[in-house]
Design a protein around this motif. Structure first.
Motif, mmCIF file in Angstrom:
data_model
loop_
_atom_site.group_PDB
_atom_site.id
_atom_site.type_symbol
_atom_site.label_atom_id
_atom_site.label_comp_id
_atom_site.label_asym_id
_atom_site.label_seq_id
_atom_site.Cartn_x
_atom_site.Cartn_y
_atom_site.Cartn_z
ATOM 1 N N VAL A 67 -58.122 74.958 19.131
ATOM 2 C CA VAL A 67 -58.060 76.094 18.214
ATOM 3 C C VAL A 67 -56.610 76.540 18.125
ATOM 4 O O VAL A 67 -56.036 77.023 19.111
ATOM 5 C CB VAL A 67 -58.949 77.264 18.690
ATOM 6 C CG1 VAL A 67 -58.945 78.391 17.658
ATOM 7 C CG2 VAL A 67 -60.367 76.776 18.943
ATOM 8 N N ALA A 68 -55.996 76.376 16.964
ATOM 9 C CA ALA A 68 -54.579 76.670 16.800
ATOM 10 C C ALA A 68 -54.317 78.170 16.859
ATOM 11 O O ALA A 68 -55.206 78.996 16.635
ATOM 12 C CB ALA A 68 -54.074 76.102 15.474
ATOM 13 N N ASP A 69 -53.082 78.521 17.152
ATOM 14 C CA ASP A 69 -52.646 79.914 17.153
ATOM 15 C C ASP A 69 -52.939 80.532 15.781
ATOM 16 O O ASP A 69 -52.485 80.042 14.757
ATOM 17 C CB ASP A 69 -51.146 79.954 17.450
ATOM 18 C CG ASP A 69 -50.615 81.364 17.611
ATOM 19 O OD1 ASP A 69 -51.354 82.325 17.350
ATOM 20 O OD2 ASP A 69 -49.431 81.501 17.998
ATOM 21 N N GLY A 70 -53.737 81.611 15.764
ATOM 22 C CA GLY A 70 -54.043 82.303 14.522
ATOM 23 C C GLY A 70 -55.192 81.715 13.726
ATOM 24 O O GLY A 70 -55.505 82.203 12.635
ATOM 25 N N ALA B 294 -56.801 86.334 22.195
ATOM 26 C CA ALA B 294 -57.831 85.664 21.397
ATOM 27 C C ALA B 294 -59.071 86.537 21.323
ATOM 28 O O ALA B 294 -59.393 87.273 22.265
ATOM 29 C CB ALA B 294 -58.181 84.302 21.996
ATOM 30 N N PHE B 295 -59.756 86.455 20.183
ATOM 31 C CA PHE B 295 -61.020 87.164 19.978
ATOM 32 C C PHE B 295 -62.162 86.156 20.033
ATOM 33 O O PHE B 295 -62.088 85.081 19.443
ATOM 34 C CB PHE B 295 -61.050 87.846 18.611
ATOM 35 C CG PHE B 295 -60.134 89.030 18.474
ATOM 36 C CD1 PHE B 295 -60.601 90.324 18.673
ATOM 37 C CD2 PHE B 295 -58.802 88.853 18.137
ATOM 38 C CE1 PHE B 295 -59.760 91.418 18.536
ATOM 39 C CE2 PHE B 295 -57.956 89.934 18.001
ATOM 40 C CZ PHE B 295 -58.432 91.225 18.195
ATOM 41 N N GLY C 29 -54.026 88.101 11.816
ATOM 42 C CA GLY C 29 -53.555 86.741 12.062
ATOM 43 C C GLY C 29 -53.916 86.276 13.452
ATOM 44 O O GLY C 29 -53.163 85.553 14.113
ATOM 45 N N ALA C 30 -55.114 86.685 13.902
ATOM 46 C CA ALA C 30 -55.500 86.474 15.288
ATOM 47 C C ALA C 30 -56.225 85.155 15.495
ATOM 48 O O ALA C 30 -56.878 84.639 14.589
ATOM 49 C CB ALA C 30 -56.401 87.617 15.752
ATOM 50 N N MET D 196 -50.557 85.569 19.738
ATOM 51 C CA MET D 196 -51.895 85.012 19.870
ATOM 52 C C MET D 196 -51.831 83.636 20.549
ATOM 53 O O MET D 196 -50.809 82.978 20.529
ATOM 54 C CB MET D 196 -52.554 84.898 18.493
ATOM 55 C CG MET D 196 -52.747 86.251 17.816
ATOM 56 S SD MET D 196 -53.786 87.348 18.785
ATOM 57 C CE MET D 196 -53.505 88.911 17.932
ATOM 58 N N ALA D 197 -52.962 83.236 21.112
ATOM 59 C CA ALA D 197 -52.975 82.039 21.944
ATOM 60 C C ALA D 197 -53.538 80.830 21.209
ATOM 61 O O ALA D 197 -54.363 80.950 20.306
ATOM 62 C CB ALA D 197 -53.798 82.288 23.200
ATOM 63 N N ARG D 198 -53.082 79.664 21.627
ATOM 64 C CA ARG D 198 -53.715 78.411 21.243
ATOM 65 C C ARG D 198 -54.723 78.068 22.334
ATOM 66 O O ARG D 198 -54.384 78.047 23.521
ATOM 67 C CB ARG D 198 -52.667 77.304 21.120
ATOM 68 C CG ARG D 198 -53.245 75.930 20.827
ATOM 69 C CD ARG D 198 -52.134 74.893 20.748
ATOM 70 N NE ARG D 198 -52.676 73.559 20.474
ATOM 71 C CZ ARG D 198 -51.925 72.466 20.362
ATOM 72 N NH1 ARG D 198 -50.601 72.556 20.495
ATOM 73 N NH2 ARG D 198 -52.486 71.304 20.103
ATOM 74 N N VAL D 199 -55.971 77.814 21.951
ATOM 75 C CA VAL D 199 -57.041 77.565 22.916
ATOM 76 C C VAL D 199 -57.444 76.095 22.826
ATOM 77 O O VAL D 199 -57.812 75.609 21.754
ATOM 78 C CB VAL D 199 -58.263 78.465 22.634
ATOM 79 C CG1 VAL D 199 -59.372 78.194 23.647
ATOM 80 C CG2 VAL D 199 -57.862 79.940 22.676
ATOM 81 N N THR D 200 -57.362 75.402 23.963
ATOM 82 C CA THR D 200 -57.662 73.966 23.997
ATOM 83 C C THR D 200 -58.770 73.689 24.989
ATOM 84 O O THR D 200 -58.684 74.073 26.158
ATOM 85 C CB THR D 200 -56.409 73.160 24.385
ATOM 86 O OG1 THR D 200 -55.352 73.454 23.482
ATOM 87 C CG2 THR D 200 -56.703 71.669 24.344
ATOM 88 N N LEU D 201 -59.836 73.033 24.515
ATOM 89 C CA LEU D 201 -60.924 72.581 25.376
ATOM 90 C C LEU D 201 -60.822 71.066 25.485
ATOM 91 O O LEU D 201 -60.905 70.358 24.480
ATOM 92 C CB LEU D 201 -62.289 72.971 24.795
ATOM 93 C CG LEU D 201 -62.626 74.463 24.743
ATOM 94 C CD1 LEU D 201 -62.008 75.115 23.508
ATOM 95 C CD2 LEU D 201 -64.130 74.678 24.747
#
Length: 359
Positions: free
Chosen positions: A26-29, A154-155, A184-185, A1-6
């Motif tokens: 947004v941390a992984d999981g 990511a969802f 754990g997504a 799963m990905a870590r998403v950063t804005l």
């Protein structure tokens, strides 16, 4: 799963600034819920993460890689919308398998993924049905299953429960919570419903007029709101906001006191922190809510617009509605009465004239 950063994300339509310098990690999981009133920019933010809206400025990163210019398909995300968007002529199995077939995945792998998603979401008995033969909750589970079979990084959920009735919303909240625990997504979830936010989120990001107001755990958001907007948006009924009575002024910086309805207790007139001039009584079985005007010991209103004219707009707007207290259902109270109330000083929330929390 990905870590998403804005990072410093902005979105403008001409001179209209919809999202303003948004920073969110947004941390992984992790499951982060974006919440706010209609028009606050939360869905636009989600669509920028998905690649359905261009980013005016700033950087969007997946696992540290800038993805601003990547197409939605290249970002490896799966999105669940408010609309189920199922193909009516296809069975549940075919709806789940359709995206995998477009990717020319081997039939053996398609069967495996559909079977696993169906077992996860309780769809095994429905695979041969078409959408018209499904309930609203079942259709939403199929829409989620279509995302699950993708096995994305990511969802993204855009108000997925808005079309369901109250009972189904509760059921589907549980389904989404269990789905997150099992997979754990990484999930970014948009809603205007604070109950969804409080029950689902690892962290809640509250937005207002395109600006991120606070991002923290549900407990922290509720217990220590950063400003009067967050204080009155999270919690039902909303937090009461009052001009600081002279007898309780502790600092020139404190202009507004906030207290949640359940933290007010009936008391003697001599011990009262505030008095509620009761206008409406709502018996709800386990609780009774009394609504009215908050006044000080001299009968002067603490919650009228004029009393808060020199404080922030959030406090003024909240002051226009009635103050409320949650009572034991056996408390004798009737409209027209003056109800003396007290509160533990440790449970009072203090805000300055700009509406920001005072420690």
């Amino acid at each position: 799963m990905a870590r998403v950063t804005l990072q410093d994300i902005e979105k403008s339509y001409g001179d209209v600034h919809v999202v303003k310098r948004l920073n969110l990690d947004v941390a992984d999981g992790e499951l982060v819920v974006l919440v706010g009133a209609s028009g606050c920019g939360k869905s636009t933010t989600l669509r920028m993460v998905a690649g359905l809206e261009t980013i005016t400025s700033g950087e969007l990163k997946f696992d540290g890689k800038v993805v601003n210019d990547l197409s939605p398909r290249q970002r490896d995300i799966a999105m669940v919308f408010q609309s189920y968007a199922l193909y009516p002529h296809m069975t549940v199995f075919e709806n789940l398998a359709f995206g995998l077939r477009l990717r020319q995945m081997p039939q053996v792998e398609i069967d495996k993924r559909v079977s696993e998603a169906a077992a996860l979401l309780g769809l095994n008995e429905l695979l041969a049905r078409k959408p018209a033969a499904l309930s609203g909750g079942q259709r939403q589970r199929v829409a989620m299953g279509r995302a699950v079979v993708r096995e994305p990084s990511a969802f993204l959920f855009d108000e997925p429960l808005s079309n369901l009735d109250a009972k189904l919303r509760v059921q589907m909240r549980l389904e989404i919570a269990k789905l997150h625990q099992r997979l754990g997504a990484t999930m970014l979830y948009v809603t205007h419903d604070q109950v969804e936010a409080m029950t689902l989120a690892d962290r809640i990001a509250v937005m207002h007029e395109g600006v991120l107001q606070q991002c923290a755990s549900p407990n922290e958001i509720y217990a220590t709101p950063a400003n009067t907007y967050v204080a009155t948006f999270i919690g039902s009924p909303a937090m009461n906001l009052w001009r600081v009575p002279t007898a309780h002024q502790t600092s020139p910086d404190v202009a507004v006191l906030g207290v949640r309805p359940q933290d007010l207790l009936p008391c003697s007139a001599a011990d009262a922190t505030v008095n509620l001039r009761v206008e409406v009584v709502e018996p709800l079985g386990a609780d009774t809510f009394a609504y009215g005007e908050a006044v000080d010991e001299h009968g002067k209103s603490l919650s009228d617009r004029a009393a808060l004219a020199d404080t922030d707009t959030h406090a003024r707007a909240r002051a226009e509605s009635a103050s409320v207290v949650r009572l034991d259902p056996h408390t004798p109270v009737r409209p027209g009465e003056l109800l003396p109330l007290t509160a533990d000083p440790a449970r009072l929330h203090k805000f300055d004239r700009a509406g920001n929390r005072v420690s």
